[in-house]
Write an enzyme that holds these catalytic residues in place. Structure first.
Site, short mmCIF file in Angstrom:
data_model
loop_
_atom_site.label_atom_id
_atom_site.label_comp_id
_atom_site.label_asym_id
_atom_site.label_seq_id
_atom_site.Cartn_x
_atom_site.Cartn_y
_atom_site.Cartn_z
N HIS A 19 0.83 -1.20 0.00
CA HIS A 19 0.00 0.00 0.00
C HIS A 19 0.87 1.26 0.00
O HIS A 19 0.56 2.23 -0.69
CB HIS A 19 -0.91 0.01 1.23
CG HIS A 19 -1.98 -1.02 1.20
ND1 HIS A 19 -3.32 -0.71 1.25
CD2 HIS A 19 -1.92 -2.38 1.12
CE1 HIS A 19 -4.04 -1.83 1.21
NE2 HIS A 19 -3.20 -2.85 1.13
N GLN A 343 13.80 -4.01 -6.72
CA GLN A 343 13.07 -4.73 -7.77
C GLN A 343 12.95 -3.96 -9.07
O GLN A 343 13.07 -4.53 -10.15
CB GLN A 343 11.69 -5.14 -7.26
CG GLN A 343 10.87 -5.94 -8.27
CD GLN A 343 9.78 -6.74 -7.63
OE1 GLN A 343 10.05 -7.68 -6.88
NE2 GLN A 343 8.54 -6.40 -7.91
N HIS A 358 4.45 -13.71 -7.44
CA HIS A 358 3.17 -14.04 -6.80
C HIS A 358 2.01 -13.31 -7.46
O HIS A 358 0.86 -13.56 -7.14
CB HIS A 358 3.23 -13.68 -5.32
CG HIS A 358 3.33 -12.21 -5.06
ND1 HIS A 358 4.29 -11.41 -5.64
CD2 HIS A 358 2.59 -11.37 -4.28
CE1 HIS A 358 4.13 -10.16 -5.23
NE2 HIS A 358 3.11 -10.11 -4.41
N GLU A 366 4.93 -3.64 -12.52
CA GLU A 366 6.37 -3.48 -12.73
C GLU A 366 6.88 -4.42 -13.81
O GLU A 366 7.74 -4.05 -14.62
CB GLU A 366 7.10 -3.71 -11.40
CG GLU A 366 6.88 -2.58 -10.40
CD GLU A 366 7.36 -2.92 -9.00
OE1 GLU A 366 8.08 -3.93 -8.87
OE2 GLU A 366 7.03 -2.19 -8.06
N GLY A 381 -5.97 -13.60 -2.71
CA GLY A 381 -6.37 -12.22 -2.98
C GLY A 381 -6.48 -11.93 -4.46
O GLY A 381 -6.90 -12.77 -5.26
N GLN A 383 -4.15 -11.72 -6.48
CA GLN A 383 -3.08 -12.38 -7.22
C GLN A 383 -3.63 -13.40 -8.22
O GLN A 383 -3.11 -13.52 -9.34
CB GLN A 383 -2.11 -13.07 -6.25
CG GLN A 383 -1.45 -12.13 -5.27
CD GLN A 383 -0.86 -12.85 -4.07
OE1 GLN A 383 -0.64 -14.07 -4.11
NE2 GLN A 383 -0.60 -12.12 -2.99
#
Length: 510
Positions: A19, A343, A358, A366, A381, A383
């Protein structure tokens, strides 16, 4: 901070890595457009951000504006384990936040920084209540896909059938979306979800959707065109992604909770498109058996790899995962294991061939924006829904699993098969070509004059228009009454305005 006053927006974030990052990225985008941005979240996270990202109390220049940080105490001790239980923590955060955020807003006004707009992210919809009580406009940043926003909206309002205890295996047809199997809708909506508190936390925002004047989304028009167009007829949506791409923002202004390991030099030593990058985000926790199978699958495939293994939070009650005996020795210089990575830089590195992910939305955006093919390893969720889009809609990935609902361990042979499919052969070439197309589309969206850039500018213009003058007691900074009482010598109506010479709040006779 310059002689000319800047319109001030105040960002309040739920204290989770997934978040904080997108909301802080939005803050940097708004600052680059010439706003003063204050980013706020509980001090328990602020302490980690200062340590990991060298954040200071001084406003940092970003483009034509500035970004600054104000953290607040949430009323619990630093090592309070109840923070890991959202059923307990969310009510505590709301109780404290509704009291302390107005005080912070008033303090900023007294310091000559009157706030013109509040922005929150999911899990803390009460921020819009605070804004309303202060006479302030508010906005919300949605940190998942528009497809997931659409799914939650239709579930909340009961507009289409979803899996239930009576019918747990039905397919779901949502407007402008592919047909989803029962285990492809956001898993918090499953009738048997082990995370009912997360369902309540997410759906809480939908009870307050009438209050924000704008719902900002970290996606872009070209990526989810049809569902964005459909939901924009229902809600005031502006797509502003991909937020992590911001050439005007200094790299020092980051929201990481852990300091990243220096792995870029190791990547520099590897041939182009030869390394598999593996990261399952900040909250996914695998079983020891699954970690073992991934490790052996890596060795069987023979690919080079960079694997992020983040240790669990000390209060989460989870065991520390370990690699199989002799794994690092067998991998040698072919592999590197780190606790956290930069990342954005890793995905942009020419040595990286694919991303085992995930499929959280931040990582999804990204990967697409970096032109990086993926091996989809969703757990729960949003994902599982993101994985559908990566594999079947965007066509940039191969699927390694379907999520926690499968209730099984993915074997080393399956791991090896997916890694090779994503790195060598015609499927890998096709995925790379598709990923490169999405990279170009994303770059066009966030470049000057692109769809997301135009939306951010339109949002900034609207915030500025709403903050031109704040009249009488219904002041947007919540302190007009106090200031008016101190200015009893002024007769008649009192107006509170922000001057363009020093940014101070001044009372002038109407």
């Amino acid at each position: 901070m310059g002689s000319e006053a800047l319109v001030h927006v105040f960002l309040v974030s739920f204290p989770g890595q997934g978040h904080v990052n997108p909301l802080l990225r939005l803050g940097k985008r708004l600052a680059a457009k010439g706003l003063l941005v204050t980013f706020s979240t509980p001090e328990s996270i602020g302490k980690q951000m200062r340590k990991a990202s060298n954040i200071t109390d001084e406003p940092a220049p970003v483009g034509e504006g500035f970004i600054r940080f104000e953290f607040f105490e949430d009323g619990w001790d630093e090592d309070e384990p109840r923070r890991q239980d959202l059923d307990q923590y969310l009510p505590q955060l709301e109780l404290i936040g509704k009291d302390i955020i107005p005080k912070m807003i008033r303090k900023n006004a007294e310091m000559g920084r009157p706030v013109s707009c509040l922005i929150n992210n999911p899990f803390i919809p009460w921020v819009s209540d605070v804004a309303e009580s202060l006479g302030l406009p508010s906005a919300m940043l949605w940190v998942q896909s528009c497809a997931c926003f659409c799914a939650y909206y239709h579930y909340y309002h009961g507009l289409v059938p979803f899996p239930s205890e009576a019918e747990p295996f039905i397919d779901i047809q949502l407007p402008c979306m592919p047909l989803l199997k029962y285990d492809e809708t956001p898993s918090f909506l499953y009738p048997t979800t082990p995370y009912p508190f997360l369902r309540r936390a997410i759906l809480g925002q939908y009870g307050n959707l009438d209050k924000p004047f704008c719902i900002l989304m970290d996606t872009f028009q070209e990526l989810e065109h049809e569902v964005i167009e459909f939901m924009s007829k229902i809600c005031p949506i502006k797509t502003v992604g991909p937020l992590f791409k911001n050439p005007k923002a200094p790299n020092s202004v980051r929201g990481d909770f852990m300091k990243a390991d220096d792995c870029l030099e190791w990547l520099d030593s590897k041939p182009p498109q030869s390394v598999v990058y593996i990261s399952f985000g900040s909250v996914v926790y695998l079983t020891q058996k699954q970690v073992d199978e991934i490790a052996f699958g890596l060795l069987q495939s023979g690919v080079s790899f960079l694997w992020v293994m983040k240790p669990p939070h000390k209060d989460a009650g989870l065991e520390l995962l370990v690699l199989p005996d002799g794994f690092l020795e067998k991998a040698g210089d072919n592999g590197r294991v780190v606790q956290w990575s930069p990342q954005e830089q890793v995905l942009a590195h020419p040595s990286v061939a694919c991303f085992v992910t995930h499929c959280g939305w931040n990582s999804t955006m990204e990967s697409l924006t970096s032109g990086m093919p993926v091996v989809a390893f969703p757990q729960w969720g949003d994902q599982v829904t993101d994985a559908v889009y990566l594999v079947d809609v965007f066509k940039t990935g191969v699927r390694m699993c379907r999520g926690e609902a499968e209730n099984r361990v993915i074997t080393r042979d399956e791991v090896e098969k997916c890694l090779l499919e994503a790195t060598v052969g015609p499927k890998a070439v096709e995925m790379k070509q598709n990923a490169s197309k999405w990279k170009a589309a994303a770059e066009a969206a966030f470049s000057e004059g692109g769809s997301s850039d135009r939306n951010i500018q339109a949002f900034v213009d609207e915030v500025r228009a709403r903050s031109v003058a704040i009249t009488g007691k219904s002041t947007a900074n919540g302190v007009a009454l106090d200031l008016a009482e101190k200015s009893a010598e002024i007769n008649g109506k009192v107006d509170l305005v922000e001057t363009k010479t020093n940014g101070k709040v001044e009372l002038v006779e109407a």
